[in-house]
Design a protein around this motif. Sequence first.
Motif, mmCIF file in Angstrom:
data_model
loop_
_atom_site.group_PDB
_atom_site.id
_atom_site.type_symbol
_atom_site.label_atom_id
_atom_site.label_comp_id
_atom_site.label_asym_id
_atom_site.label_seq_id
_atom_site.Cartn_x
_atom_site.Cartn_y
_atom_site.Cartn_z
ATOM 1 N N VAL A 221 0.958 -1.094 0.002
ATOM 2 C CA VAL A 221 0.055 0.001 0.050
ATOM 3 C C VAL A 221 0.980 1.151 0.006
ATOM 4 O O VAL A 221 0.484 2.287 -0.569
ATOM 5 C CB VAL A 221 -1.123 0.016 1.119
ATOM 6 N N GLU A 222 2.018 1.073 0.688
ATOM 7 C CA GLU A 222 2.565 2.564 0.700
ATOM 8 C C GLU A 222 3.432 2.605 -0.731
ATOM 9 O O GLU A 222 3.458 3.815 -1.202
ATOM 10 C CB GLU A 222 3.752 2.283 1.818
ATOM 11 N N LYS A 223 3.850 1.562 -1.263
ATOM 12 C CA LYS A 223 4.418 1.742 -2.651
ATOM 13 C C LYS A 223 3.490 2.009 -3.662
ATOM 14 O O LYS A 223 3.763 2.995 -4.494
ATOM 15 C CB LYS A 223 5.265 0.385 -3.216
ATOM 16 N N LEU A 224 2.421 1.481 -3.575
ATOM 17 C CA LEU A 224 1.309 1.840 -4.586
ATOM 18 C C LEU A 224 0.793 3.312 -4.478
ATOM 19 O O LEU A 224 0.567 3.905 -5.400
ATOM 20 C CB LEU A 224 0.280 0.886 -4.423
ATOM 21 N N LEU B 60 10.130 2.928 -10.981
ATOM 22 C CA LEU B 60 9.103 1.848 -10.679
ATOM 23 C C LEU B 60 9.975 0.637 -10.348
ATOM 24 O O LEU B 60 9.530 -0.096 -9.488
ATOM 25 C CB LEU B 60 8.080 1.959 -11.470
ATOM 26 N N TYR B 61 10.975 0.552 -11.433
ATOM 27 C CA TYR B 61 11.594 -0.849 -11.091
ATOM 28 C C TYR B 61 12.133 -1.055 -9.789
ATOM 29 O O TYR B 61 12.164 -2.065 -9.117
ATOM 30 C CB TYR B 61 12.516 -1.270 -12.278
ATOM 31 N N LEU B 62 12.909 0.173 -9.483
ATOM 32 C CA LEU B 62 13.666 0.195 -8.109
ATOM 33 C C LEU B 62 12.811 0.213 -6.856
ATOM 34 O O LEU B 62 12.865 -0.845 -5.980
ATOM 35 C CB LEU B 62 14.465 1.309 -7.779
ATOM 36 N N ARG C 268 15.213 0.346 -3.799
ATOM 37 C CA ARG C 268 15.547 1.813 -3.137
ATOM 38 C C ARG C 268 14.399 1.911 -2.210
ATOM 39 O O ARG C 268 13.074 1.310 -2.694
ATOM 40 C CB ARG C 268 15.821 2.533 -4.253
ATOM 41 N N ALA C 269 14.452 2.550 -1.224
ATOM 42 C CA ALA C 269 13.179 2.873 -0.491
ATOM 43 C C ALA C 269 12.490 3.915 -0.868
ATOM 44 O O ALA C 269 12.795 4.718 -1.738
ATOM 45 C CB ALA C 269 13.778 2.992 1.267
ATOM 46 N N SER D 60 22.714 6.539 -7.885
ATOM 47 C CA SER D 60 24.026 6.030 -7.462
ATOM 48 C C SER D 60 24.473 7.057 -6.253
ATOM 49 O O SER D 60 25.586 7.642 -6.488
ATOM 50 C CB SER D 60 25.060 5.823 -8.471
ATOM 51 N N PHE D 61 23.857 7.159 -5.097
ATOM 52 C CA PHE D 61 24.428 7.920 -4.141
ATOM 53 C C PHE D 61 23.688 7.572 -3.016
ATOM 54 O O PHE D 61 22.421 6.961 -3.002
ATOM 55 C CB PHE D 61 24.221 9.413 -4.232
ATOM 56 N N SER D 62 24.027 7.902 -1.652
ATOM 57 C CA SER D 62 23.306 7.670 -0.569
ATOM 58 C C SER D 62 23.420 8.800 0.407
ATOM 59 O O SER D 62 24.592 9.552 0.111
ATOM 60 C CB SER D 62 24.272 6.201 0.100
ATOM 61 N N LEU D 63 22.742 8.674 1.208
ATOM 62 C CA LEU D 63 22.621 9.603 2.505
ATOM 63 C C LEU D 63 22.226 9.005 3.852
ATOM 64 O O LEU D 63 21.261 8.078 3.761
ATOM 65 C CB LEU D 63 21.554 10.907 2.209
ATOM 66 N N PRO D 64 22.830 9.470 4.878
ATOM 67 C CA PRO D 64 22.083 8.852 6.153
ATOM 68 C C PRO D 64 20.825 9.341 6.511
ATOM 69 O O PRO D 64 20.399 10.341 5.906
ATOM 70 C CB PRO D 64 23.238 9.534 7.238
ATOM 71 N N GLY D 65 20.127 8.787 7.288
ATOM 72 C CA GLY D 65 18.526 8.796 7.465
ATOM 73 C C GLY D 65 18.062 10.323 7.555
ATOM 74 O O GLY D 65 17.170 10.712 7.065
ATOM 75 N N PRO D 66 18.649 11.238 8.569
ATOM 76 C CA PRO D 66 18.391 12.374 8.864
ATOM 77 C C PRO D 66 18.381 13.388 7.687
ATOM 78 O O PRO D 66 17.659 14.074 7.449
ATOM 79 C CB PRO D 66 19.263 12.751 9.968
ATOM 80 N N ALA D 67 19.567 13.173 7.115
ATOM 81 C CA ALA D 67 19.901 14.043 5.804
ATOM 82 C C ALA D 67 18.835 13.406 4.653
ATOM 83 O O ALA D 67 18.290 14.564 3.845
ATOM 84 C CB ALA D 67 21.299 13.779 5.143
#
Length: 256
Positions: free
Chosen positions: A87-90, A121-123, A129-130, A214-221
């Motif tokens: 439901v969240e993804k949709l 949509l694939y990811l 990816r979240a 192709s990058f990442s960030l910590p949760g708060p950022a």
Amino acid sequence: MPVHITTDGIVLRERAIDEFDCVLTLLTRERGIISAYARGAKKPRGTLRVPAELLSYSCFVLFSNRERYSVDKADLDTVFMGVRGDVEKLSLASYFCELTAQVAPREENADGYLRLLLNTLYLLDTGKRACGFLKPVYELRLLTMAGFMPNLVACTGCGCYEAEEMFFLPQSAQLACGECVRSFPADQVRLPLGRGVLAAMRHILYSEAEKLFSFSLPGPALARLEEVCECYTVTQLERRFDTLDFYRTMKGSVNG
């Protein structure tokens, strides 16, 4: 002159007009955003039943007459079952669809828009990816493609690339350092950016399509990036999205 065209496309919206027929809003590769009449799409055993559903990606054969389209045939390619079953993804995917329908071009090539949506949509579908990562990336990149690209090269006042304090101005789509931001009207919205968030925004704007995610960030950022990109989207388009409100509700219920 009436013609048949064949094009890849994905359903962004379906609107029933009677028991069995509906009108589809499609994002197509060659014609961008179009509306197409789908006769019999709601029949339980109809050949168009699944291809006419939200998020269905198909090769469509369309009959075109005076910029009016009807679906003659659709060969289904992908239905993104991982999205449909969550439901969240949709709810997030529905927001992507509404946003895309608002800004993507009409009656012209939209290959880049279609690739961006399908890759996102694939990811989302595979869980690679979240939701909280994909949402700001899609918003900022889509708006950039649609002509709402902010200037994140340097401070609009002094031209510095990076300072101890940097602010994003969503109304004027500019950057301002801590010193120069003081010269802006006090009632103008200014969003403080950490170094990581600013770097991520620059990456989303300027990277090649193959490296976009192709990058990442910590949760708060990452949460801050999501807030900034959503604010920019709503500010620039000057409207609210029902699907965005629904996504927030679903996200809250899932995380609550």
